[in-house]
Design a protein around this motif. Structure first.
Motif, PDB file in Angstrom:
ATOM      1  N   TYR A  97      -5.483  -0.374   5.617  1.00  0.00           N
ATOM      2  CA  TYR A  97      -6.447   0.417   4.879  1.00  0.00           C
ATOM      3  C   TYR A  97      -7.090   1.338   5.596  1.00  0.00           C
ATOM      4  O   TYR A  97      -7.485   2.779   5.209  1.00  0.00           O
TER       5      TYR A  97
ATOM      6  N   VAL B 299      -2.815   0.263  -4.222  1.00  0.00           N
ATOM      7  CA  VAL B 299      -2.745  -0.959  -3.655  1.00  0.00           C
ATOM      8  C   VAL B 299      -2.398  -2.070  -4.723  1.00  0.00           C
ATOM      9  O   VAL B 299      -2.851  -2.388  -5.527  1.00  0.00           O
TER      10      VAL B 299
ATOM     11  N   VAL C 259     -10.038   2.756  -0.666  1.00  0.00           N
ATOM     12  CA  VAL C 259     -10.274   0.778  -0.363  1.00  0.00           C
ATOM     13  C   VAL C 259     -10.196   0.556   0.710  1.00  0.00           C
ATOM     14  O   VAL C 259      -9.370   1.289   1.736  1.00  0.00           O
ATOM     15  N   THR C 260     -10.931  -0.435   1.121  1.00  0.00           N
ATOM     16  CA  THR C 260     -10.753  -0.825   2.570  1.00  0.00           C
ATOM     17  C   THR C 260     -10.888  -2.502   2.785  1.00  0.00           C
ATOM     18  O   THR C 260     -11.296  -2.990   1.580  1.00  0.00           O
TER      19      THR C 260
ATOM     20  N   SER D 112      -6.987  -5.565   6.695  1.00  0.00           N
ATOM     21  CA  SER D 112      -5.797  -5.017   7.207  1.00  0.00           C
ATOM     22  C   SER D 112      -6.158  -3.521   7.673  1.00  0.00           C
ATOM     23  O   SER D 112      -6.700  -2.968   7.301  1.00  0.00           O
TER      24      SER D 112
ATOM     25  N   LEU E 274       0.870  -1.271  -0.101  1.00  0.00           N
ATOM     26  CA  LEU E 274      -0.047  -0.250   0.193  1.00  0.00           C
ATOM     27  C   LEU E 274       1.036   1.225   0.046  1.00  0.00           C
ATOM     28  O   LEU E 274       1.906   0.991   0.881  1.00  0.00           O
TER      29      LEU E 274
END
Length: 166
Positions: free
Chosen positions: A90, A49, A83-84, A87, A41
């Motif tokens: 995020y 990502v 983005v999720t 982890s 990331l």
């Protein structure tokens, strides 16, 4: 460069975190009941990502008000703020992107990535900055709530994730 590990729901995520020219980079390997997930990331003016899990590779990034992503031969784009996924990185990336003031709340549409096949779906969350580096997060579809606490840009406490060493 900082190194550490999180105990996460059902597994362990070992990471490195380093400052970059306009933000920071995070790389991790997560082992859990679904297998191994590798995450890279990069957070700055844009978020990039790269995730590998279950034989799949997903690449995603923010471009203005949109998120672009590619999984296998499938390429998509949608209006989203980020983005999720599972982890804690995020959450740290989204905090950096949102740049909320204390007391400020924002509703944000996100691309959710799940392991082990890196399936994607859109979700809506509400983020409220409650303190210097404390946030309340609500999933607007389910009503589930969590607390996220950062220190120097790194998640040190979050629902379902415990920082074990840094």
């Amino acid at each position: 460069m900082r190194t550490g590990a999180y105990l996460v729901d059902g597994g362990r995520e070992v990471f490195t975190w380093a400052p970059a020219a306009d933000g920071w980079s995070y790389a991790s390997t997560r082992e859990d009941e679904t297998g191994t997930t590798r995450l890279e990331l990069h957070v700055g003016r844009e978020v990039r990502v790269h995730v590998e899990a279950g034989g799949w590779v997903l690449r995603a990034g923010t471009v203005g008000p949109d998120v672009l992503w590619r999984r296998g031969e499938d390429e998509r784009e949608a209006a989203a703020g980020g983005v999720t996924g599972p982890s804690p990185a995020y959450a740290a990336a989204l905090v950096h992107h949102l740049a909320l003031a204390v007391g400020e709340q924002r509703r944000v549409r996100l691309l959710a990535v799940t392991a082990p096949v890196l399936a994607t779906r859109m979700v809506e969350h509400s983020w409220t900055r409650t303190g210097t580096e404390d946030y309340d997060v609500a999933d607007l579809a389910t009503g589930e709530r969590q607390v996220v606490r950062l220190e120097a840009g790194l998640v040190i406490e979050a629902t379902g994730a415990t920082l074990t060493r840094s």
